[in-house]
Design an enzyme around this catalytic site. Structure first.
Site, mmCIF file in Angstrom:
data_model
loop_
_atom_site.group_PDB
_atom_site.id
_atom_site.type_symbol
_atom_site.label_atom_id
_atom_site.label_comp_id
_atom_site.label_asym_id
_atom_site.label_seq_id
_atom_site.Cartn_x
_atom_site.Cartn_y
_atom_site.Cartn_z
ATOM 1 N N PHE A 69 28.867 26.378 -9.971
ATOM 2 C CA PHE A 69 29.500 26.082 -8.680
ATOM 3 C C PHE A 69 28.994 27.053 -7.614
ATOM 4 O O PHE A 69 28.230 27.975 -7.891
ATOM 5 C CB PHE A 69 31.026 26.090 -8.785
ATOM 6 C CG PHE A 69 31.681 25.349 -7.654
ATOM 7 C CD1 PHE A 69 31.325 24.031 -7.387
ATOM 8 C CD2 PHE A 69 32.599 25.954 -6.823
ATOM 9 C CE1 PHE A 69 31.888 23.335 -6.324
ATOM 10 C CE2 PHE A 69 33.187 25.267 -5.760
ATOM 11 C CZ PHE A 69 32.823 23.964 -5.511
ATOM 12 N N ASP A 70 29.460 26.862 -6.375
ATOM 13 C CA ASP A 70 28.826 27.519 -5.232
ATOM 14 C C ASP A 70 28.841 29.045 -5.308
ATOM 15 O O ASP A 70 27.815 29.688 -5.100
ATOM 16 C CB ASP A 70 29.441 27.030 -3.914
ATOM 17 C CG ASP A 70 30.941 27.226 -3.816
ATOM 18 O OD1 ASP A 70 31.569 27.640 -4.799
ATOM 19 O OD2 ASP A 70 31.501 26.948 -2.736
ATOM 20 N N LYS A 116 43.450 28.632 -9.691
ATOM 21 C CA LYS A 116 43.447 27.240 -10.152
ATOM 22 C C LYS A 116 44.472 27.075 -11.273
ATOM 23 O O LYS A 116 45.669 26.926 -11.005
ATOM 24 C CB LYS A 116 42.055 26.826 -10.620
ATOM 25 C CG LYS A 116 41.083 26.509 -9.479
ATOM 26 C CD LYS A 116 40.420 27.739 -8.926
ATOM 27 C CE LYS A 116 39.244 27.431 -8.024
ATOM 28 N NZ LYS A 116 38.669 28.661 -7.433
ATOM 29 N N ALA A 168 37.871 28.596 -14.566
ATOM 30 C CA ALA A 168 38.856 28.320 -13.522
ATOM 31 C C ALA A 168 39.815 27.194 -13.902
ATOM 32 O O ALA A 168 41.002 27.239 -13.588
ATOM 33 C CB ALA A 168 38.150 27.978 -12.214
ATOM 34 N N TYR A 208 49.827 52.747 -9.417
ATOM 35 C CA TYR A 208 48.376 52.672 -9.219
ATOM 36 C C TYR A 208 47.662 52.578 -10.560
ATOM 37 O O TYR A 208 46.691 51.821 -10.704
ATOM 38 C CB TYR A 208 47.901 53.904 -8.453
ATOM 39 C CG TYR A 208 46.436 53.860 -8.081
ATOM 40 C CD1 TYR A 208 46.031 53.387 -6.834
ATOM 41 C CD2 TYR A 208 45.454 54.293 -8.969
ATOM 42 C CE1 TYR A 208 44.691 53.342 -6.484
ATOM 43 C CE2 TYR A 208 44.110 54.253 -8.634
ATOM 44 C CZ TYR A 208 43.723 53.775 -7.389
ATOM 45 O OH TYR A 208 42.396 53.729 -7.048
ATOM 46 N N ASP A 218 32.966 30.025 -17.311
ATOM 47 C CA ASP A 218 33.612 29.998 -15.993
ATOM 48 C C ASP A 218 34.869 29.151 -16.188
ATOM 49 O O ASP A 218 34.812 27.927 -16.264
ATOM 50 C CB ASP A 218 32.674 29.381 -14.961
ATOM 51 C CG ASP A 218 33.303 29.258 -13.579
ATOM 52 O OD1 ASP A 218 34.532 29.441 -13.451
ATOM 53 O OD2 ASP A 218 32.579 28.940 -12.627
ATOM 54 N N HIS A 233 27.947 26.689 3.772
ATOM 55 C CA HIS A 233 28.909 25.622 4.061
ATOM 56 C C HIS A 233 30.262 26.151 4.532
ATOM 57 O O HIS A 233 31.005 25.448 5.200
ATOM 58 C CB HIS A 233 29.093 24.717 2.843
ATOM 59 C CG HIS A 233 29.538 25.418 1.604
ATOM 60 N ND1 HIS A 233 28.729 26.297 0.926
ATOM 61 C CD2 HIS A 233 30.696 25.371 0.905
ATOM 62 C CE1 HIS A 233 29.363 26.761 -0.134
ATOM 63 N NE2 HIS A 233 30.560 26.226 -0.162
#
Length: 459
Positions: free
Chosen positions: A124-125, A258, A217, A72, A215, A450
């Site tokens: 992005f979204d 990704k 990714a 843990y 970001d 979406h």
């Protein structure tokens, strides 16, 4: 003669996929309320909905999973991942999360408040969703060239530096928690950002006293484009380029699903200890203790190995080369897409394919449904549905581009599959004149609609 390119891997295991009939697909998409997200996976022949978590892990990644430490607190797997992140990114501090949007949630919880402004190159979204959920505003500062799908530009994901500086001048620095640099720029078509542009964004950030968030990714794909397209980087290694990219920022979030080629996982990495400490409470609240943060030890081990493999040049050449191969086939058939081909996907220009479908009837979604009906191929709409409604007026936002994204999973499909996709798109393109109507909304969520929206055919 020169030897042709060959993938730098061989196939060890396969998964059977089943073709369906058009009659079956018509029934399935109707039952899914014309939302491609709502289809069952077995109802899809070639799944290009996303490249997030859909790649094939390597033998070394599977082997690393067997050595995962599930303690843990203080697990070996945490420190192994910390070591690889520091070697790859260059930052000494990190917090694991279960995926990229969780990383955004933790970071933005610590720094974004109502009324804040976050300029970026087409958020992005999930990024925009997290910003607007907190009653803050995401301002797009992408270059104008990104909105002309026919224009060939090597770094179409770049910031318009004049637009960015206008934002930085207009608002006090206390109202701008960070500039968001997305690499590659997904919304604009998987388009890369040049090192020169990142440097100049960093110079503006320093001038106005604000921080930079990357970001990340698809940071490795962005580094590949810098190496192959930007002057002065041809002789530099991918990892060397990666470290330079991150040297201009203060922190980064990553959906490891990704470029780290894992099925689940993410993290935040920090240059400064104080930023790391500010986020720890939110990690514990939302994700778990700071040395596992929503991830198992085996997943952290696979992620660490994936970061190593995902920054290898031969792998990136194969992965991005497959996207380019599909683009070449579409060129042969005359199907319009965002040019040049991006790093992880082909973005078909739905407005050019279906100009007669009213914008109020979701042009890119209509094209996605037609491609599914044609051949069982699932893509995703990057257009009006994804853009959501204006948070104040609640009117639909109509973006400059209506794109159907065909995101190619890593190390999953062959070029024969790409030939199939191209042929199916050609068939839809050839009958485009008879596709005159789209879809209307039956039910939607207030943010990021979406994913779960319900639609019906327009009358």
């Amino acid at each position: 003669m020169n030897l042709p390119f060959a993938e730098p891997y061989k196939i060890k295991m396969v998964e059977t996929i089943r073709k369906s009939s058009r009659v079956e697909r018509e029934q399935w998409i109707k039952e899914a309320c014309y939302n491609l997200f709502s289809l069952r996976s077995e109802q899809v022949f070639i799944d290009l909905l996303t490249d997030s978590g859909t790649g094939s892990m390597s033998d070394k990644q599977w082997s690393a999973m067997m050595e995962g430490d599930e303690s843990y607190a203080g697990a070996r797997s945490y420190y192994r991942l910390q070591e690889v992140i520091c070697e790859t990114i260059g930052y000494p501090y990190f917090l694991p999360t279960h995926q990229g949007r969780a990383a955004e949630n933790v970071l933005f919880s610590s720094m974004v408040k109502a009324g804040d402004i976050l300029p970026g190159n087409a958020h992005f979204d999930t990024t925009k969703g997290h910003i607007e959920f907190r009653k803050a505003q995401a301002i797009d500062c992408t270059i104008a060239e990104a909105f002309d799908t026919t224009y060939e530009c090597p770094f179409k994901g770049n910031f318009d530096l004049n637009k960015l500086e206008e934002v930085l001048k207009k608002y006090p620095k206390e109202q701008i928690p960070c500039i968001v640099v997305t690499v590659t720029n997904n919304t604009a078509g998987g388009q890369p950002v040049s090192m020169e542009n990142i440097k100049r964004v960093a110079a503006l950030a320093q001038k106005y006293g604000v921080k930079i968030l990357i970001d990340a990714a698809r940071f490795a794909e962005n580094a590949y484009f810098i190496k192959t397209r930007e002057q002065g980087y041809a002789d530099k290694g991918i990892r060397e380029i990666v470290k330079e990219m991150f040297s201009y920022a203060d922190f980064m979030t990553m959906s490891a699903k990704k470029d780290a080629i894992v099925n689940m996982g993410g993290f935040i990495s920090f240059r400064h200890r104080e930023d790391w400490e500010k986020c720890q409470m939110y990690t514990i609240i939302y994700e778990g203790f700071i040395t596992y943060g929503g991830m198992s030890g085996r997943d952290m081990n696979a992620l660490a190995q994936g970061l190593i493999e995902g920054t290898e040049f031969d792998y990136l050449a194969s992965r991005i080369g497959q996207v380019a191969y599909l683009a070449q086939k579409l060129d042969e058939y005359g199907v319009p897409y965002q040019r040049p081909a991006g790093g992880h996907a082909i973005f078909v220009d739905a407005n050019k394919v279906l100009p007669q479908v009213p914008k109020e009837e979701f042009v890119a979604q209509t094209l996605g449904i037609e491609l599914y009906l044609e051949a069982g191929i699932r893509g995703v709409e990057i257009g009006t549905l994804l853009a959501d409604r204006d948070p104040v007026s609640r009117e639909n936002r109509y973006p400059a581009l209506e794109l159907l994204r065909l995101a190619i999973p890593r190390r999953v499909y062959t070029n024969n599959h790409m030939d199939y996709v191209a042929a199916a798109l050609k068939n839809v393109y050839d009958r485009r004149q008879v596709i005159n109507r789209g879809y209307v909304i039956v039910k939607e969520l207030p943010i990021m609609r979406h994913f779960t929206v319900r639609l019906r055919p327009a009358q």
